[in-house]
Design an enzyme around this catalytic site. Structure first.
Site, PDB file in Angstrom:
ATOM      1  CG  HIS A   1       9.676  -6.426   3.889  1.00 21.99           C
ATOM      2  ND1 HIS A   1      10.883  -6.145   4.471  1.00 21.99           N
ATOM      3  CD2 HIS A   1       9.808  -6.101   2.586  1.00 21.99           C
ATOM      4  CE1 HIS A   1      11.708  -5.651   3.567  1.00 21.99           C
ATOM      5  NE2 HIS A   1      11.090  -5.614   2.411  1.00 21.99           N
TER       6      HIS A   1
HETATM    7  C1  UD1 Z   1       8.803  -3.812  -2.101  1.00 22.94           C
HETATM    8  C2  UD1 Z   1      10.130  -4.074  -2.817  1.00 22.94           C
HETATM    9  C3  UD1 Z   1      11.189  -4.494  -1.787  1.00 22.94           C
HETATM   10  C4  UD1 Z   1      11.264  -3.508  -0.640  1.00 22.94           C
HETATM   11  C5  UD1 Z   1       9.879  -3.315  -0.051  1.00 22.94           C
HETATM   12  C6  UD1 Z   1       9.878  -2.316   1.071  1.00 22.94           C
HETATM   13  C7  UD1 Z   1      10.031  -4.983  -5.100  1.00 22.94           C
HETATM   14  C8  UD1 Z   1      10.281  -6.192  -5.898  1.00 22.94           C
HETATM   15  N1  UD1 Z   1      10.039  -5.145  -3.767  1.00 22.94           N
HETATM   16  O1  UD1 Z   1       8.351  -5.037  -1.550  1.00 22.94           O
HETATM   17  O2  UD1 Z   1      12.437  -4.555  -2.426  1.00 22.94           O
HETATM   18  O3  UD1 Z   1      12.153  -4.013   0.330  1.00 22.94           O
HETATM   19  O4  UD1 Z   1       8.998  -2.852  -1.101  1.00 22.94           O
HETATM   20  O5  UD1 Z   1       8.628  -2.230   1.667  1.00 22.94           O
HETATM   21  O6  UD1 Z   1       9.862  -3.915  -5.638  1.00 22.94           O
HETATM   22  N2  UD1 Z   1       0.827  -2.835   0.255  1.00 22.94           N
HETATM   23  C9  UD1 Z   1      -0.078  -2.065   0.925  1.00 22.94           C
HETATM   24  N3  UD1 Z   1       0.158  -0.710   0.981  1.00 22.94           N
HETATM   25  C10 UD1 Z   1       1.223  -0.123   0.400  1.00 22.94           C
HETATM   26  C11 UD1 Z   1       2.123  -0.931  -0.291  1.00 22.94           C
HETATM   27  C12 UD1 Z   1       1.931  -2.286  -0.360  1.00 22.94           C
HETATM   28  O7  UD1 Z   1      -1.040  -2.543   1.494  1.00 22.94           O
HETATM   29  O8  UD1 Z   1       1.350   1.107   0.490  1.00 22.94           O
HETATM   30  C13 UD1 Z   1       0.614  -4.295   0.201  1.00 22.94           C
HETATM   31  C14 UD1 Z   1      -0.015  -4.718  -1.102  1.00 22.94           C
HETATM   32  O9  UD1 Z   1      -1.073  -5.556  -0.796  1.00 22.94           O
HETATM   33  C15 UD1 Z   1       1.052  -5.508  -1.814  1.00 22.94           C
HETATM   34  C16 UD1 Z   1       1.993  -5.933  -0.710  1.00 22.94           C
HETATM   35  O10 UD1 Z   1       1.842  -4.964   0.332  1.00 22.94           O
HETATM   36  O11 UD1 Z   1       0.532  -6.578  -2.527  1.00 22.94           O
HETATM   37  C17 UD1 Z   1       3.418  -5.972  -1.148  1.00 22.94           C
HETATM   38  O12 UD1 Z   1       3.785  -4.742  -1.759  1.00 22.94           O
HETATM   39  P1  UD1 Z   1       4.841  -4.717  -2.983  1.00 22.94           P
HETATM   40  O13 UD1 Z   1       5.145  -3.305  -3.319  1.00 22.94           O
HETATM   41  O14 UD1 Z   1       4.387  -5.618  -4.078  1.00 22.94           O
HETATM   42  O15 UD1 Z   1       6.101  -5.428  -2.396  1.00 22.94           O
HETATM   43  P2  UD1 Z   1       6.874  -5.213  -1.013  1.00 22.94           P
HETATM   44  O16 UD1 Z   1       6.828  -6.506  -0.291  1.00 22.94           O
HETATM   45  O17 UD1 Z   1       6.412  -3.986  -0.308  1.00 22.94           O
END
Ligand code: UD1
Length: 375
Positions: free
Chosen positions: A208
């Site tokens: 991821h």
């Molecule tokens: C975040 C953390 C990362 C951690 C990861 C675990 C930061 C900078 N990054 O990254 O350190 O390893 O979480 O998962 O804080 N989304 C959904 N549903 C959810 C959550 C996210 O669909 O419940 C999608 C959203 O479209 C979002 C994307 O996933 O844009 C990324 O989510 P985000 O929280 O921005 O970053 P992660 O890649 O999850």
């Protein structure tokens, strides 16, 4: 005097760290009043609620529901909303964990209101500022008052950076508390069997990191290696929402199977709970990952781990544990896979204080710091 402590949880990897500390604090109602704030960075049921249920984390006192966004949007929204919480609740201490955007946002917000901050999982460094988490770690550690470290190399790093010695407290790895507590429940799910998999005859994969999945060339190179590996062992991958989006965006669907579990394929399934994930990991031949937490969990479970990154902020999992850092070139990934998959059992050691008692050590120290008038 009873002290008010505000705990911050935001994203999936935070929940395994918050659970043991929060539940330990609740055992000291005369000393502490706990407030749990969930920022809502992760919000899907299987990225958040499932973990609260499985890990017995009480419902948050405050859910900010902030959701996703760019780094600036997430950080800014979190700071604005958290400032209101702090002004209203007036806690004596804020506890942040890990390295997600809320860790940074909430520690800055608290410090500017002159509220002391405790950071759990301090002192980890990948020395790669292209990783958003590295910036979060550096800033949070620089301004935290109590730096609870998972391993002694983290203490050394903090000292090198000029952190006052009395602020650094080596307590061990709190995520391992969660692993030890819930390992029997994870084993009892027999989840790998439910998926029709055979013990040690499959590989668990997670992917991821933006550096791996947001760049088409890198992502394709990794998938090329995974395709070759899947010819030897069926791959199972609970898919992160970011990765799912990128597969569509880059039209890489042909590499993966999203239609049930098929032998010798890279099988994608929806994100799963903690028990199910640990069950998959503990019965895997090996784990391929770019996650931070899995490098640590595989070390304790003595499952070989191949980390698909150029660096790690958790080098102890290599020097003592079962981790192999390989980068993202398909040749290197495959070469290491052939070497590691021949040995069924990892010969790892368990780092000091990765023993299931870290939350106890943290809370004991918080009592000491509170009595000494440090918060
Ligand atoms: C975040 C953390 C990362 C951690 C990861 C675990 C930061 C900078 N990054 O990254 O350190 O390893 O979480 O998962 O804080 N989304 C959904 N549903 C959810 C959550 C996210 O669909 O419940 C999608 C959203 O479209 C979002 C994307 O996933 O844009 C990324 O989510 P985000 O929280 O921005 O970053 P992660 O890649 O999850």
């Amino acid at each position: 005097m009873r002290k008010k402590i505000c705990f911050v949880a935001a994203a999936r990897p935070n929940f395994m760290k918050i659970a043991p500390i929060y539940n330990e604090i609740l055992k000291f109602p005369k000393e502490f009043q706990a407030i749990l704030v969930h920022t809502g960075q992760h919000y899907d049921k299987n990225m958040s609620d499932t973990f609260f249920d499985q890990l017995n984390i009480p419902k948050p006192n405050i859910s900010l529901g902030l959701g996703s966004g760019t780094h600036a949007q997430q950080t800014a929204r979190t700071m604005i909303a958290f400032e209101t919480v702090l002004n209203e609740k007036k806690p004596d201490l804020v506890v942040v964990v890990g390295d997600v955007n809320a860790t940074l946002a909430c520690s800055i917000t608290a410090k500017k209101l002159h509220i002391p901050v405790a950071h759990i999982e301090s002192g980890l460094r990948s020395f790669d500022q292209m990783m958003p988490e590295e910036i979060n770690r550096l800033v949070t550690d620089k301004i935290s008052d109590f730096l609870y470290t998972p391993s002694e190399d983290a203490d050394q790093q903090l000292l090198k950076e000029g952190t006052p010695k009395e602020n650094i407290i080596f307590v061990g790895n709190v995520m391992i508390d969660t692993l030890k507590t819930f390992k029997p429940k994870a084993a009892a799910t027999k989840y790998f069997k439910k998926l029709g998999l055979t013990k040690q005859q499959y590989i668990t994969l997670t992917l991821h990191r933006p550096s791996n999945v947001d760049d088409k060339v890198v992502f394709k190179d990794i998938l090329t290696a995974l395709k070759e590996i899947s010819g030897h062992f069926t791959i199972i991958c609970p898919i992160h929402p970011r990765t799912k989006k990128q597969i569509k965006e880059f039209k890489l669907d042909a590499y993966v199977n999203m239609d049930g579990i098929k032998k010798n394929k890279i099988n994608l399934i929806e994100p799963i709970g903690y028990f199910e994930m640990m069950n998959l990991v503990m019965n895997s031949r090996l784990v391929l990952t770019d996650s931070g937490g899995l490098q640590e969990e595989t070390t304790v479970l003595k499952v070989p781990c191949i980390t698909l990154r150029e660096n790690t902020e958790r080098p102890i999992t290599i020097t003592q544990g079962s981790n192999h850092l390989v980068g993202t070139s398909s040749k290197k990934i495959c070469d290491t896979f052939y070497k590691v998959s021949r040995k069924p059992q990892s010969e790892s050691q368990i780092p000091k204080y990765w023993d299931g008692n870290t939350a106890k050590r943290i809370v004991k120290d918080l009592i000491k710091q509170s009595k000494a008038g440090r918060f």
